[in-house]
Design an enzyme around this catalytic site. Structure first.
Site, PDB file in Angstrom:
ATOM      1  CE  LYS A 187      -0.774   0.191   5.019  1.00 41.06           C
ATOM      2  NZ  LYS A 187      -0.136   1.461   5.294  1.00 41.06           N
ATOM      3  CB  THR A 188       4.020   2.247   1.712  1.00 43.26           C
ATOM      4  OG1 THR A 188       3.504   1.920   3.002  1.00 43.26           O
ATOM      5  CG2 THR A 188       4.858   3.504   1.807  1.00 43.26           C
TER       6      THR A 188
ATOM      7  CG  ASP B 108      -1.348   4.597   4.923  1.00 41.19           C
ATOM      8  OD1 ASP B 108      -2.094   3.644   4.632  1.00 41.19           O
ATOM      9  OD2 ASP B 108      -0.138   4.450   5.225  1.00 41.19           O
ATOM     10  CD  GLU B 109      -2.215   1.836   8.539  1.00 43.90           C
ATOM     11  OE1 GLU B 109      -3.254   1.166   8.647  1.00 43.90           O
ATOM     12  OE2 GLU B 109      -1.086   1.334   8.483  1.00 43.90           O
TER      13      GLU B 109
ATOM     14  CD  GLN C 137      -3.113  -4.716   8.560  1.00 43.99           C
ATOM     15  OE1 GLN C 137      -2.081  -4.428   9.157  1.00 43.99           O
ATOM     16  NE2 GLN C 137      -3.174  -4.723   7.234  1.00 43.99           N
TER      17      GLN C 137
ATOM     18  NE  ARG D  52       2.107  -6.399  11.207  1.00 39.35           N
ATOM     19  CZ  ARG D  52       1.706  -5.758  10.118  1.00 39.35           C
ATOM     20  NH1 ARG D  52       2.435  -4.792   9.591  1.00 39.35           N
ATOM     21  NH2 ARG D  52       0.570  -6.077   9.522  1.00 39.35           N
TER      22      ARG D  52
END
Length: 757
Positions: free
Chosen positions: A38-39, A227-228, A258, A620
């Site tokens: 996504k980044t 974002d997020e 998330q 992670r």
């Protein structure tokens, strides 16, 4: 993967990433699974807007979850474009809110050199207000009052509204919050300060109360990226909605699986209902995970499928196979920590491509860090803790920053109270009370009153001299701050206060405190060098470096101080691990009642959020994932007995390698490791089907140690048991420690372990 001609930013994108990146006008929701890039999509979209559509960078606003992410994203964009995206605004909601308020705080009745109160400063102010309205601090927790006010601010409920709505409530606590909240807000304004929640709430108020400003920023930011998005609260949602309504060129990126910040006001409905808020929005799912092996991802998918309030989405990976997930049962938290340290050391030694920096230990609560740190220190394994006592919350750093805040903002009474007598200048609490009363009668700030202390008859000559000297010092440095860089200013201030000598005089901890102050100065000098690259010319011309430095320091989060290049194991809570990745990950403390927390069973939504947090932890891991749990754990001074978390039951059995620590099995020999790395051996774990010799270690009435036995203490080191006395909870042991001498310890508090050969 596509390798396209044209802009370098498009190279290597998969079809879904390419669709999201090249989307031009209109709202778009990118459902980005863990590790799905996504980044990269956000970065590539900014570059595409600039290179392919000619959008000037200063027309783009990008909101990130951490300051660290903002910095990394800006670096990538600069590298891809070949030049810096000048004028582009990029940062967290808090940092962007602070930036807006720096420019327009006067419209709300604040000066633009306002202070930003952190949690400690805010709590001090709550306590002062609580006292002023007559609320007994023994009956009403200041932290609980502040938490409720924080929730209200995140819901865009101001103090007066809250007081009015709770005035007739049957809930006495809410009525008391209604008494404190409006007075707290007045006190903030009187001190020309905002707290963290104001940085979200006040920009919304600014836009709603001043349509001309809203129109100005709507025109400026014709493209917005967030974002997020799954972790936005009502204030953040409203901020984005207000800015995006005109052009609707809004890209939000997030993953409902998330969403882990409901406890601080985040509303998962913001992302689930995006199409309702922005009809006709494009939806692009990113479902290819480039991070984790298939076994890790299969486990993550199996866990999150237990949740019902989520869109249908299954991550897939092209990293087939991988090691099984190791699940280790241990005796207690010290045994658990020792197993983890041993496993990390074995893997680092046996795997040429793995370093300590590639390993992370994640846990649910900060309290779990103690046993981990003890084990890492004892074995000499390098580590860094994210969270715990933050650098900027250390006493000596807070003292220096209080001086800087008062130099910047002479109305800051909290800063004044912290340092008016540090270092000592004969200004005791009685003198400060006299000063406070006199300042109130005269209608002046505490700093102005200090400059006129000779006029206050109740203050003795020595105290008056100290107050006037203090006021003079702040005045001198306020003038100096106009022209000096923050690095120069800080060096001169520390030297003027002779602070390093004072710290060294405090005793054994003084040297460490002095080093911390030196590190703060080094950070200020770095800020000098980076200033021109991060600020608009308008901001550099308008504000002193001191104002901008204090703003940056106030907004630093735990994870922003994580050094990704450090060759150290990273230890942190699962919440802090959000957005990070490591080759090897340990999730510790997987016991019912600890993870998930007991209270989550009272609310299905809370339980689903706990499961999402577990999912975040699993995803992670890149190559290897380990779960650990303890049969017993010391919590609040007493032992609690644990059972394996129900969350683990969701993981298919064929993905798990179950083991027990050596302490539970009583084994003294190594056993082969069954993972996929060439069968290397472990010093500290055995196969689960090897039953322990007995379970006497779990009986607190049975002596766990015998005379002559070698033991290890987290503080005193290694030693030999010379005597055992008492029974049950009063069982005591006398140990001759190699370095610390003879100590008599109560076993239930001693954290002793057998010193296995």
């Amino acid at each position: 993967m596509l390798d396209l001609k044209g802009g370098a930013h498009l190279n290597g994108l998969n079809p879904e990433q390419l669709e999201a990146t090249t989307h031009f006008e209109g709202p778009i929701l990118v459902l980005a699974g863990a590790g799905s890039g996504k980044t990269r999509v956000l970065t590539a979209r900014v570059c595409n807007l600039v290179e392919e559509h000619g959008v000037p960078p200063d027309r783009i606003l990008a909101v990130t979850f951490t300051n660290k992410a903002a910095g990394e994203m800006k670096e990538r964009i600069t590298r891809l474009l070949g030049s810096e995206p000048k004028g582009m605004w990029m940062g967290t909601f808090h940092s962007l809110g602070a930036r807006l308020l720096r420019r327009h705080a006067d419209r709300l009745g604040w000066d633009r050199n306002f202070s930003i109160f952190d949690a400690d400063q805010s709590l001090r102010l709550v306590k002062n207000v609580q006292d002023s309205v007559g609320l007994d601090p023994k009956k009403w927790s200041a932290k609980a009052l502040r938490s409720e006010m924080s929730n209200a601010k995140n819901q865009l409920i101001d103090g007066d509204t809250f007081a009015r709505e709770t005035e007739g409530s049957f809930d006495l606590f809410l009525r008391n919050v209604g008494k404190v909240y409006p007075e707290y807000q007045k006190a903030l304004k009187n001190q020309n300060a905002f707290d963290f929640d104001d940085l979200l709430m006040k920009p919304v108020q600014l836009f709603e109360d001043h349509p001309d400003l809203l129109e100005r920023y709507r025109d400026r930011f014709s493209f917005i990226l967030v974002d997020e998005y799954q972790d936005t609260n009502k204030a953040q949602y409203r901020f984005v909605e207000l800015l995006a309504q005109k052009h609707e060129n809004l890209m939000v990126v997030g993953d409902p699986d998330q969403s882990i910040y409901g406890w601080r006001g985040a509303d998962i409905r913001n992302i689930l209902d995006f199409e309702v808020s922005f009809p006709g929005a494009s939806i692009v799912p990113l479902e290819i995970n480039y991070r984790s092996t298939a076994k890790i991802l299969d486990a993550a998918n199996a866990v999150i499928e237990e949740n019902t309030d989520r869109p249908e989405k299954t991550l897939r990976t092209n990293r087939e196979g991988g090691e099984l997930i190791t699940m280790v049962e241990t005796f207690d938290e010290n045994d658990e920590a020792r197993w983890i340290v041993g496993e990390i050391e074995a893997r680092v030694q046996d795997t040429p491509t793995l370093s300590h920096g590639g390993c992370a230990v994640l846990y649910r609560t900060n309290a779990q860090a103690r046993a981990m740190e003890d084990a890492f220190r004892r074995e000499g394994v390098p580590y860094q803790v994210v969270g715990g006592v933050r650098f900027y919350e250390r006493r000596e750093i807070q003292d220096v920053l209080a001086y800087l805040r008062l130099i910047s903002n002479p109305k800051d009474a909290v800063a004044f109270g912290r340092v008016v007598n540090y270092p000592r200048r004969s200004v005791g609490l009685t003198s400060q009370e006299h000063l406070k009363r006199w300042a109130g009668v005269q209608g002046v700030t505490l700093l102005e009153a200090a400059a006129r202390a000779a006029e206050i008859p109740e203050i003795r000559a020595a105290g008056a001299k100290g107050l006037m000297g203090f006021a003079d010092l702040i005045q001198r440095f306020s003038v100096r701050a106009i022209h000096a860089t923050i690095g120069e200013l800080l060096e001169e201030l520390v030297d003027d206060l002779d602070l390093v000598r004072h710290l060294h005089d405090e005793g054994p901890d003084g040297e460490d405190r002095a080093r911390n102050v030196s590190e703060l100065i080094a950070g200020a000098l770095d800020f000098d060098a980076a200033l021109m690259q991060t600020m608009d010319e308008e901001e550099i011309d308008t504000f002193s470096e001191l104002d901008l430095f204090l703003q940056q320091v106030a907004l630093v989060a735990d994870v922003d101080r994580l050094d990704p290049d450090a060759e150290t194991v990273t230890i942190m809570t699962l919440h802090n691990a959000k957005g990070l990745e490591f080759p090897v990950v340990f999730i510790a403390g997987l016991e019912e009642g600890l993870f998930p927390l007991s209270r989550s069973y009272d609310d299905p939504k809370s339980l689903e959020e706990e499961r999402r947090l577990f999912y975040v932890g699993i995803t992670r891991a890149e190559d290897k994932l380990c779960f650990t749990w303890a049969r017993q754990r010391r919590r609040a001074g007493d032992f609690t007995y644990g059972t394996l978390s129900t969350f683990v039951e969701s993981v298919p059995e064929e993905l798990v390698d179950r083991r027990r620590s050596r302490r539970l099995t009583g084994a003294r020999t190594s056993t082969p490791h069954s993972g996929g790395r060439g069968g290397y051996r472990r010093r500290d774990a055995v196969q689960v089907d090897e039953e322990p010799d007995d379970d006497d270690t779990l009986n607190q009435d049975m002596p766990q140690f015998v005379k002559g036995e070698r033991v290890v203490h987290p503080t005193f080191g290694s030693g030999s048991v010379v005597e055992i006395s008492g029974f049950g909870r009063d069982l005591k042991v006398t140990v001759d420690f190699d370095a610390a001498g003879r100590k008599k310890l109560l076993i239930r508090y001693a954290s002793l372990e057998k010193d296995w050969p």
